[in-house]
Design a protein around this motif. Sequence first.
Motif: not given
Length: 534
Positions: A329-358
Amino acid sequence: MRRSEVLADESITCLQKALTHLREIWELIGIPEEQRLQRTEVVKKHIKDLLDRMIAEEESLRERLLKSISICQKELSTLCSELQVKPFQEEKDTTILQLEKDLRTQVELMRKQKKERKQELKLLQEQEQELRDILCMPPCDVDSTSVPTLEELKLFRQRVATLRETKESRREEFVNIKKQIILCMEELEHSPDTSFERDVVCEDESAFCLSLENIATLQKLLKQLEMKKSQNEAECEGLRTQIRELWDRLQIPEEEREPVEAIMTGSKTKIRNALKLEVDRLEELKMQNIKQVIEKIRVELAQFWDQCFYSQEQRQAFAPYYSEDYTENLLHLHDAEIVRLRNYYDVHKELFQGVQKWEESWKLFLEFELEEELKARIEQWEQEHSTAFVVNGQKFMEYVTEQWELHRLEKERAKQERQLKNKKQTEAEMLYGSTPRTPSKRPGQTPKKSGKVRKMNTTTMSSATPNSSIRPVFGGSVYRSPMSRLPPSGSKSVVTSLCSGKKTPRAAQLRANKENLDLNGSILSARTFKGFQI
């Protein structure tokens, strides 16, 4: 006189000579007068019978000619009506014989035209019916008994040509769709299981009915197969992504990955089944090494937290990250969270890269605060050694001042060139009558060029403080630093440039930062000294 009349006169003369000759013979013989009379009557009768028969024959010929003329005239009238042509015009003052010949010739010609038209009509009807059968179109009602006009034949030819083009177009579309269907079926390892699919794939192409309904059904079948193929490809690609992730998490060595590379391309059923088996095997292996896998995921989670700029509170919100109960169950929770974070980052990738440059730019800006420390260290060194710190054969502050003056002069020269170019362009436009464009800035007066830099004494350098200013003379003018400096903390106000009277934008600051000088690995800038003037 006609030759026929001359010949008739000669015939009469010949007949008279013959009768005279007969009388002479009868007289020499001594035939009595009564017998001469009888014999003359016989000659007369023979001549009369011969002439009567000849006259009768000629009269019969005349009647036949007149009858033929009448018949030809009637038939010719009918043919002209059927062929829809102008009636035949008889020539005036022509003989019966010539008229009959002309009429008969015209009748034969029009009979030929009628036959040719009807033959062409029949051929066109057969072609049209054949094309309609192939295209599954209803037959066209045409009166085949009537004689078509030239215009009707032309329209018929155009109609057949249109049907033939339609057939070729649909045939080409059918062949192309059939090829794609066969390729999709081969890729899906699918055998035709309906009568329509068997007609398309297995039967002769010429036997396929090219109706609009069949073409639409073909397109629908192709879309279904392509959709199924796309689904299989997406499923296989998802399985491959899952396999690669499991490989990385389980740290599978390359020698164990190589046997599976054969199924890492393609989307056939056997490949999809092999991919599923590999995923199942890796999933089972993952469950056997669940702790190591979870720790691997946590490393990846931490990387995404950094990339998404998560606060400490946001990181602590995912409680399973800190759990040590390594269960499925702990593994499934981690899998779900990594998928959520990966999707979240892909959607806002340009914004995060802009912040990183700043942030990178901000860190670079903060590094310039070291200049204050460098200046103080140089001053301390000069006081301890009672001598000036020399850079490229010059005192440090003189070197910095000279570099900034050269930079200012270069910028001023570029500015003057732009102003001169704009001025020439405006004069040319006014000269040739075009509407001059309003320049973004008004041309200014060209400043006087500064003189050479005069060296300053060491005492002035060594006694300078961060708030003091050094005033070297360049042609009698005093210039302040063109760069503003942000304070080390947010509590201090921003020092603006005194040259333009306007605040220097941050972008201009960052560009100016790149122009600093390098001394023994440290970044130097004229704005190191708050009150430094050039």
